[in-house]
Design a protein around this motif. Structure first.
Motif: not given
Length: 490
Positions: A368, A391-392, A395, A398-399, A430
């Motif tokens: 990050g 970056e998207g 995110k 991580k979810e 991802c």
């Protein structure tokens, strides 16, 4: 008649007693002979003086006449202009060579060292992914592992050929070449036991991962660091201003201006064609030197600020994503066999975590921060777009990882495994998106680096040879200008 005998001795006097005879004494030691004193050196008009003394006297005598002074001035100006050209050629040649190394040697080797690290980390990730699939390991996963190992080996060969034999980089490359087959052997054993359903396969894979994480990747990081240091040294050699050449250029112009002013005061002639030509060539060389090096320095600085710095950040971010993916996979391989105890910052109590999951969190934090820095350094939309997309992806990653860990903690191992290495909707999707976007960003920044560094190198093209030629022409002009003045005394 009697005559006395003919003799020169007088007859003895009977009244005077005779002295007794002294016996002969033995001879004593003979005195030591002294060396003869050196003959005094004759001083006078016949003694030969040294050539230096005679030359100095001739020069001093010549300096008392105007033709002699002109000869001295002409020789001094010619020497000064030639010296200016020689120092300019020397310093610009050194800086051009360093700039060429930046563009064609040290930066490509730095990127190659980063690629070695990435290939090793990606091979480790592919090995853990294939292990999780067990007997269902796909050909794509296997091919990815083999390709990464082959590319890492090829990178090590290239690094070895470009390293000095006794340098730390050469030693590191040799150690990695020794560790690589050992790592491959451990992975193959892990796969073999895993296909047979033996739990010891997981132990072999963890041991292989330990060798990669604690021995191979740190050495690959050292190789990357040493190549970056060499790149920085080449920048330091290419960018400083050539102050010695600039100083000599200013001194040469000052000497030529003084000579022309002196000529004007004595002859009332405004221009001397030879001296004007010498001044013009020296001015061209000095302006070419200052402007050319300023442009080259700007190009090299731009290649570092908007090329090398971005490349370093993107390489680090890509490595962090690979390490995070590997730790995510090993969390499911170990299934709690490896733990770490960390003190909680809020409560101050010791908390036990899964070791690989804890490392995953740290790697994602590094990723990050790296993506945020890469976005800040990107100077155009083309370079910023893939970073924003990564970056998207991070995110979402991580979810999905949080959801997979929740399933594993609840005892739903197969569901957790599917959320990690499954198809659509898995964390692997991802990770692949992050890696692809970072690869696109790296490609863009490498192109920008080559453009800026190439412009910097191009600004110094021909400067060394041009300075030498113009300096010779300028020296010839100074000699001819003074010679024209000397011809008036014949």
């Amino acid at each position: 008649m009697t005559h006395p005998p003919k003799s020169s001795a007088a007859p003895p006097d009977p009244g005077v007693p005779t002295m007794p005879s002294v016996p002969r004494q033995p001879a004593g030691p003979s005195p030591v002979p002294r060396p003869p004193a050196p003959a005094p050196v004759a001083e006078g008009p016949g003694r030969r003086r040294t050539a230096f003394a005679e030359g100095f006297d001739q020069l001093r005598a010549a300096a008392t006449t105007e033709p002699g002074r002109l000869r001295i001035i002409g020789a001094a100006l010619a020497l000064l202009v030639v010296l200016f050209g020689a120092v300019t050629a020397w310093q610009t040649n050194d800086r051009a060579a360093a700039a060429d190394d930046v563009l064609h040697k040290s930066q490509p080797l730095s990127s190659a060292a980063a690629d070695i690290y990435r290939y090793l980390a990606d091979a480790n990730t592919a090995a853990s992914s294939g292990f999780l699939a067990g007997g269902q390991e796909t050909a794509v996963s296997r091919d990815r592992y083999e390709k990464d190992i082959d590319l890492a080996a090829a990178g090590l060969v290239k690094a070895a050929s470009n390293s000095d034999p006794d340098s730390p980089a050469a030693k590191t490359v040799a150690e990695l070449n020794t560790l690589l087959p050992e790592y491959k052997g451990l992975v193959e054993r892990a796969r073999t036991y895993n296909r047979q359903g033996f739990p010891v396969g997981g132990a072999y894979l963890r041991y292989a991962n330990e060798k990669m994480q604690e021995e191979m990747l740190p050495k690959a990081q050292n190789l990357y660091t040493s190549e970056n240091q060499r790149l920085r040294a080449d920048y330091d050699a290419a960018t400083p201003y050539p102050w010695a050449a600039i100083g000599l250029g200013v001194l040469a112009l000052a000497g030529l201006a003084w000579a022309q002013h002196r000529n004007y005061r004595r002859t009332n002639r405004v221009l001397n064609h030879g001296l004007v030509a010498a001044t013009a060539t020296a001015t061209v060389v000095l302006l070419w030197l200052v402007v050319g090096h300023t442009v080259a320095r700007a190009g090299l600085d731009d290649s570092y600020d908007h090329g090398v710095r971005s490349l370093n950040v993107l390489h680090d971010a890509r490595i962090a994503s690979l390490k995070a993916r590997g730790n995510e996979n090993l969390t499911l391989v170990a299934r709690g066999a490896e733990t770490v105890t960390v003190k909680d910052e809020k409560t101050g109590e010791d908390v036990t975590y899964d070791a690989y999951d804890h490392d995953f969190d740290k790697d994602m934090d590094t990723l990050g921060k790296g993506l945020a820095e890469a976005s800040r350094l990107a100077d155009d939309s083309t370079g910023k777009k893939p970073v924003t997309a990564a970056e998207g992806n991070m995110k979402v990653w991580k979810e999905r990882h949080t959801a997979a860990r929740a399933q594993d903690d609840n005892g739903n191992y197969e569901e957790a495994l599917n959320r990690v290495i499954g198809g659509k909707g898995a964390t692997g999707e991802c990770f692949d998106s992050v890696d692809t976007n970072l690869a696109n960003a790296l490609k863009h920044e490498e192109a920008e680096f080559r453009q800026a560094a190439g412009d910097g190198l191009g600004a110094m093209t021909g400067l060394s040879v041009g300075a030498a030629v113009l300096a010779v022409l300028g020296a010839a002009g100074a000699v001819l200008g003074i010679g024209r003045r000397l011809s008036e005394y014949r």
